[in-house]
Design a protein around this motif. Structure first.
Motif, PDB file in Angstrom:
ATOM      1  N   GLU A  36       0.824  -1.201   0.000  1.00 45.84           N
ATOM      2  CA  GLU A  36       0.000   0.000   0.000  1.00 45.84           C
ATOM      3  C   GLU A  36       0.864   1.258   0.000  1.00 45.84           C
ATOM      4  O   GLU A  36       0.526   2.264  -0.594  1.00 45.84           O
ATOM      5  CB  GLU A  36      -0.883  -0.036   1.247  1.00 45.84           C
ATOM      6  N   MET A  37       2.008   1.153   0.694  1.00 43.91           N
ATOM      7  CA  MET A  37       2.880   2.309   0.886  1.00 43.91           C
ATOM      8  C   MET A  37       3.529   2.739  -0.436  1.00 43.91           C
ATOM      9  O   MET A  37       3.763   3.930  -0.662  1.00 43.91           O
ATOM     10  CB  MET A  37       3.919   1.882   1.916  1.00 43.91           C
ATOM     11  N   GLY A  38       3.790   1.791  -1.319  1.00 42.66           N
ATOM     12  CA  GLY A  38       4.449   2.136  -2.572  1.00 42.66           C
ATOM     13  C   GLY A  38       5.932   2.393  -2.370  1.00 42.66           C
ATOM     14  O   GLY A  38       6.430   2.351  -1.241  1.00 42.66           O
ATOM     15  N   THR A  39       6.634   2.670  -3.444  1.00 43.38           N
ATOM     16  CA  THR A  39       8.095   2.773  -3.339  1.00 43.38           C
ATOM     17  C   THR A  39       8.606   4.202  -3.477  1.00 43.38           C
ATOM     18  O   THR A  39       9.802   4.442  -3.382  1.00 43.38           O
ATOM     19  CB  THR A  39       8.764   1.914  -4.423  1.00 43.38           C
ATOM     20  N   GLU A  40       7.700   5.169  -3.669  1.00 46.20           N
ATOM     21  CA  GLU A  40       8.164   6.535  -3.940  1.00 46.20           C
ATOM     22  C   GLU A  40       9.071   7.080  -2.852  1.00 46.20           C
ATOM     23  O   GLU A  40      10.123   7.646  -3.129  1.00 46.20           O
ATOM     24  CB  GLU A  40       6.972   7.488  -4.116  1.00 46.20           C
ATOM     25  N   GLN A  41       8.622   6.884  -1.580  1.00 47.82           N
ATOM     26  CA  GLN A  41       9.409   7.470  -0.490  1.00 47.82           C
ATOM     27  C   GLN A  41      10.795   6.850  -0.414  1.00 47.82           C
ATOM     28  O   GLN A  41      11.784   7.536  -0.171  1.00 47.82           O
ATOM     29  CB  GLN A  41       8.697   7.252   0.838  1.00 47.82           C
ATOM     30  N   GLU A  42      10.838   5.522  -0.627  1.00 48.89           N
ATOM     31  CA  GLU A  42      12.125   4.845  -0.574  1.00 48.89           C
ATOM     32  C   GLU A  42      13.029   5.333  -1.699  1.00 48.89           C
ATOM     33  O   GLU A  42      14.215   5.582  -1.502  1.00 48.89           O
ATOM     34  CB  GLU A  42      11.931   3.333  -0.701  1.00 48.89           C
TER      35      GLU A  42
END
Lengths: 293, 285
Positions: A181-187
């Motif tokens: 759900e969090m996705g990878t953008e922040q990482e």
């Protein structure tokens, strides 16, 4: 009601009177709610409440007497010890597996997920049997262990393996959906700014998954402390030695020591109450995006 | 920003195998080592042990009368418990999703009780309540109905532990069903019953069946609560997990392993069925 009216205006001839619908709607819920609550009470709530009734209805004296027993304290310490070791190990595994599965695309992903789920569908007795077949006297590693004087079956290490086995999937299962759900953008943003894997993990991932992780920990702990079948196969059930709290409950019940059994059971029931309360709180934080900070 | 990203651009080393092994992330290493030692190795040990038996002997042990009767008790009772919960669990999910009432949060929490309450405690309290002197069992005893220490007791324990699986599987699917379709059906003159059978039930069926399969597979493997409430008498209320345990206690490792492999095969089969059911239910989404 707004939708109903709009549909009704489209098909005026076949629409029943609004009052008719209102009447139908007012009776059914009450009946259904009553049936649901009655069934839940009969099947789950009354049996659970009975644990507290049986433990307390003769006052506190039997309870205090039970807690003077050495073997009960050994059982409590053993159960706490099993959970204290199984929990961190399953956390490391669960986080690694969740990270590897949620952040990679590879053939056989569904298969790996099914393998991680296996402990849920394998009977605990069969799980215990497998451990005996590996580490028991006649098992694969049996003679080597005997030669080196290492005891696994009928001892703490075997019980620990059984506990780890049955509580293995919870953390991965709870963390994977949150990572998805969090996705990878922040990482990716953190990586672009020069963060290394550890920094990304601690400063980006952990704050995001913390509620899911805690939820998984609560479930792992409940299962680890409450496991009966798998642990009883490998433990040998030696009183005051390899008897965890659930085994102690069964043993004292079999010996017609009902009061002692319920004194130990009430501890496990309290664990269940705490688990359910934490579960409710964490479930809201994990699965309801509106209530997340 | 993207153009200045330092992309990892390392040159190939001489030994491709070593390079490949060195590049495996540590998360993968932990996952595979853990799974290999704690899950795969034990499963292989059991299958190998069972396959060392000559087939006729394996078959004779797996289909001995006592084993067959234990399968019958286990599977029929587990199916009955899961099926009853299929009906009432769906009803409970419906009530939780669609209605607001006093104490709803409490009801929601109670559903998960079997996940949190250790099975030994569940078995203990059910055995007390349903014994001939227990406050529920006492009502049945005069009619000659024995609940605890009989097959009915096993059924009750299995109903206890399998209920949340159905509720928790049906609930999210029910939440996503659009109320508009039902309301359209009503406004077209369909009765509540017709709406339920023809509009609500079809998209819900796969998830109800998944829940029943999950509950069934949990009930089949259950040991803690059932061993306490049953009398564990062969040909009467002896369930398969208890039979395996008894074989082990008699140091009959081969017998335990053979029946264990039968149970493992059932676990794999139900896992497969559950996955197929879930794939089916996704087609509705």
């Amino acid at each position: 009601m707004a939708n109903l009216n709009s549909s009704a205006s489209k098909y005026p001839q076949s629409a029943p009177e609004p009052t008719q619908i209102k009447e139908k709607k007012s009776f059914a819920p009450a009946i259904l709610i009553t049936i649901a609550i009655t069934y839940l009470s009969l099947v789950l709530l009354i049996p659970a409440a009975n644990v507290f009734y049986e433990a307390f209805h003769k006052g506190l004296t039997p309870l205090i007497d039970a807690f003077k027993r050495e073997d009960l304290w050994v059982a409590i310490k053993l159960t706490a010890g099993l959970a204290a070791i199984a929990l961190p190990l399953n956390t490391i595994f669960g986080l690694s597996a969740a990270w590897a599965i949620a952040r990679n695309k590879f053939p056989g992903k569904a298969l790996l997920l099914s393998i991680i789920d296996l402990p849920f569908s394998i009977s605990p007795v069969v799980a215990g049997l497998m451990i005996v077949l590996l580490y028991g006297r006649l098992g694969w590693f049996g003679s080597w262990l005997e030669a080196n004087d290492i005891k696994i079956i009928f001892a703490f290490p075997g019980m620990l393996m059984a506990t780890i086995f049955v509580s293995m999937p919870f953390i991965a299962r709870e963390v994977i959906p949150v990572l998805d759900e969090m996705g990878t953008e922040q990482e990716e943003a953190a990586r672009t700014l020069g963060a290394n894997d550890w920094q990304i993990f601690w400063k980006v991932v952990v704050p995001n998954i913390r509620w899911g992780l805690l939820y998984g920990l609560v479930l792992t702990n409940a299962r680890a402390m409450g496991e009966f079948g798998a642990v009883s196969v490998v433990s040998g059930n030696i009183a005051a030695k390899t008897q965890s709290l659930p085994l102690f409950v069964e043993e004292s019940y079999k010996n017609y020591e009902n009061e002692v059994a319920y004194s130990a059971a009430v501890l496990l029931a309290l664990l269940a109450v705490v688990t359910l309360v934490l579960k409710e709180i964490l479930e809201r934080k994990t699965h309801n995006p509106n209530e997340r900070e | 920003m993207v153009t200045t990203t330092p992309l990892p651009d390392r040159k190939r080393q001489s030994n491709p195998v070593l390079k490949f092994l060195g590049k495996i992330p540590w998360t993968w290493v932990i996952t595979f080592v853990y799974l290999a030692f704690l899950l795969i190795l034990p499963i292989i040990a059991m299958i190998v042990k069972a396959s060392q038996e000559p087939f006729e002997k394996f078959w004779a042990t797996a289909t001995s009368p006592i084993a067959l009767s234990s399968y019958e008790v286990t599977f029929v009772t587990a199916f009955a418990a899961a099926a009853i919960n299929g009906i009432f669990g769906t009803l409970i999910a419906w009530v939780i999703v669609r209605y607001n009432f006093w104490g709803k949060r409490f009801v929601e929490a109670v559903v998960d009780l079997p996940f949190a309450l250790p099975t030994a405690v569940a078995g203990l309290t059910l055995a007390t309540m349903y014994s001939n002197k227990g406050f529920i069992g006492a009502y049945f005893a005069p009619f000659g109905i024995k609940i605890a220490f009989s097959r009915i007791g096993v059924f009750i324990a299995m109903t206890f532990i399998s209920l949340p699986f159905i509720v928790r599987t049906v609930q999210p699917v029910l939440k996503e069903l659009e109320k508009e379709i039902e309301e359209a059906a009503w406004s077209l003159g369909a009765s509540q019953f017709q709406t339920f059978i023809q509009v609500i039930l079809p998209p819900l069926t796969p998830s109800i069946l998944t829940g029943v399969a999950l509950g069934f597979s949990r009930a089949v493997g259950e040991y803690g609560s059932t061993v306490i409430i049953a009398s564990n008498t062969p040909f009467k209320d002896l369930i398969t997990p208890v039979l395996i345990f008894q074989r082990l206690e008699q140091y009959d490792y081969v017998g335990a392993t053979v029946i264990g492999v039968v149970m493992l095969a059932i676990s794999f089969a139900s896992l497969l069925a559950i996955n197929l059911l879930q794939a089916w239910s996704k087609r509705y989404g």
